[in-house]
Design an enzyme around this catalytic site. Structure first.
Site, mmCIF file in Angstrom:
data_model
loop_
_atom_site.group_PDB
_atom_site.id
_atom_site.type_symbol
_atom_site.label_atom_id
_atom_site.label_comp_id
_atom_site.label_asym_id
_atom_site.label_seq_id
_atom_site.Cartn_x
_atom_site.Cartn_y
_atom_site.Cartn_z
ATOM 1 C CG HIS A 1 -8.604 -39.222 -32.178
ATOM 2 N ND1 HIS A 1 -8.418 -40.166 -31.188
ATOM 3 C CD2 HIS A 1 -7.581 -39.401 -33.047
ATOM 4 C CE1 HIS A 1 -7.337 -40.878 -31.471
ATOM 5 N NE2 HIS A 1 -6.809 -40.437 -32.591
ATOM 6 C CG HIS B 1 -2.253 -39.707 -29.972
ATOM 7 N ND1 HIS B 1 -3.432 -39.187 -29.462
ATOM 8 C CD2 HIS B 1 -2.619 -40.476 -31.035
ATOM 9 C CE1 HIS B 1 -4.459 -39.622 -30.196
ATOM 10 N NE2 HIS B 1 -3.986 -40.393 -31.155
ATOM 11 C CG HIS C 1 -5.767 -43.694 -38.930
ATOM 12 N ND1 HIS C 1 -6.614 -44.297 -38.050
ATOM 13 C CD2 HIS C 1 -4.973 -42.884 -38.177
ATOM 14 C CE1 HIS C 1 -6.360 -43.875 -36.815
ATOM 15 N NE2 HIS C 1 -5.355 -43.028 -36.857
ATOM 16 C CD GLU D 1 -6.102 -43.829 -32.921
ATOM 17 O OE1 GLU D 1 -5.114 -43.175 -32.579
ATOM 18 O OE2 GLU D 1 -6.967 -43.371 -33.690
HETATM 19 C C1 DHB Z 1 -3.899 -38.491 -37.667
HETATM 20 C C2 DHB Z 1 -4.872 -39.326 -37.160
HETATM 21 C C3 DHB Z 1 -4.848 -39.736 -35.833
HETATM 22 O O1 DHB Z 1 -5.748 -40.584 -35.274
HETATM 23 C C4 DHB Z 1 -3.863 -39.271 -35.015
HETATM 24 O O2 DHB Z 1 -3.911 -39.607 -33.732
HETATM 25 C C5 DHB Z 1 -2.871 -38.439 -35.514
HETATM 26 C C6 DHB Z 1 -2.892 -38.053 -36.845
HETATM 27 C C7 DHB Z 1 -3.926 -38.008 -39.071
HETATM 28 O O3 DHB Z 1 -4.640 -38.563 -39.897
HETATM 29 O O4 DHB Z 1 -3.288 -37.038 -39.392
HETATM 30 FE FE FE Z 2 -4.928 -41.158 -32.988
#
Ligand code: DHB
Ligand code: FE
Length: 279
Positions: A12, A59, A193, A240
């Protein structure tokens, strides 16, 4: 009776929504990703269900860290895109399906899941970006939605197994809905991530690809991962991915993988998307 037709998993990443909203998808950074998404979008065009259950995370946009429920189902008639600090995304409002949402809540609660219920939650990039991934920029979204928000940000979080079992209960709920509607379910977020701290920027293709392989062939393997496993292997925000287990739990034992895309990097993340048809 209602029929669950397919599941989708997708990242997302908010930058992807911004690329779409600002007409940048043909720029060098985004071009190959959006070309890779073409078959996914064509599949969605040909397979639009009446309603999509979208398992996502907020978030700390709508929900404060002072009060964050483990699982929240949206029963509103409609939902607005949330303002995450620079104005809401200019995307259509999302139409809910209160009758189906209440059926789902009653059935899942009877299955021992204690859900929170929310009639007026705004939906942040965790929800709107997956819609944009699937449907592009329509003047209205082609399906109704039932948002299922999972707490993946304020510990303690639900386990990967609990998420899978919630999906199974959702699958049971769909089967007992009396109207002849078609239903899709999406798991969102991830893949690997980490957005802050010492290991900011970590991505782990081997872990992500194994998670995707297991989603199709051995979904229980993904339920045996602890939060520490996710954070060690896939970065803090990689956790996530437990939301994809909700989607997989709702599908039957046998699924066919129709589509997979894995692309690095998108912003600071590994972008992944998968479509699984229920057999
Ligand atoms: C990013 C990825 C995410 O899942 C999120 O919620 C906010 C930022 C990103 O990679 O910038
Ligand atoms: Fe996220």
């Amino acid at each position: 009776m209602a029929k669950l037709t397919a599941g989708m998993g997708t990242s997302h990443v908010p930058g992807l929504g911004a690329a779409i909203d600002n007409g940048k998808t043909h720029e060098a950074y985004w071009k190959s990703l959006f070309e890779g998404l073409e078959p996914l979008r064509n599949w969605h065009k040909a397979n639009t269900p009446d309603v999509n259950i979208i398992v996502y995370n907020d978030h700390a946009t709508e929900f404060s860290l002072d009060s964050y429920s483990t699982f929240t189902v949206g029963v509103g008639e409609s939902f607005r895109p949330a303002d995450e600090g620079w104005g809401p995304r200019q995307v259509p409002e999302m139409q809910g399906h209160p009758e189906f949402a209440w059926h789902l809540i009653e059935s899942v609660m009877a299955d021992e899941f204690d859900l929170a219920v929310n009639a007026s939650m705004d939906l942040d990039h965790g929800f709107t970006v997956p819609l944009s991934v699937a449907y592009g920029q329509p003047s209205e979204w082609p399906t109704a939605v039932v948002p299922v928000c999972v707490n993946v940000i304020q510990h303690p979080l639900p386990t990967a197994l609990r998420c899978y079992k919630l999906g199974q209960a959702i699958g049971t709920a769909i089967e007992s809905y009396p109207d002849d509607i078609t239903v899709g379910i999406w798991g969102t977020g991830g893949l690997s991530h980490q957005l802050g701290g010492e290991r900011v920027g970590v991505v782990n293709p081997e872990f992500d690809q194994l998670f995707l392989d297991n989603l199709t062939k051995d979904p229980l393997a993904n339920t045996r991962l602890s939060h520490t496993d996710f954070m060690r292997e896939a970065g803090c925000e990689g956790v996530e991915m437990i939301m994809w287990n909700v989607m997989r739990g709702a599908l039957g034992d046998n699924v066919e993988e129709i589509f997979r895309l894995y692309h690095i990097p998108v912003s600071a993340t590994a972008f992944g998307a998968i479509i699984l048809e229920n057999k």
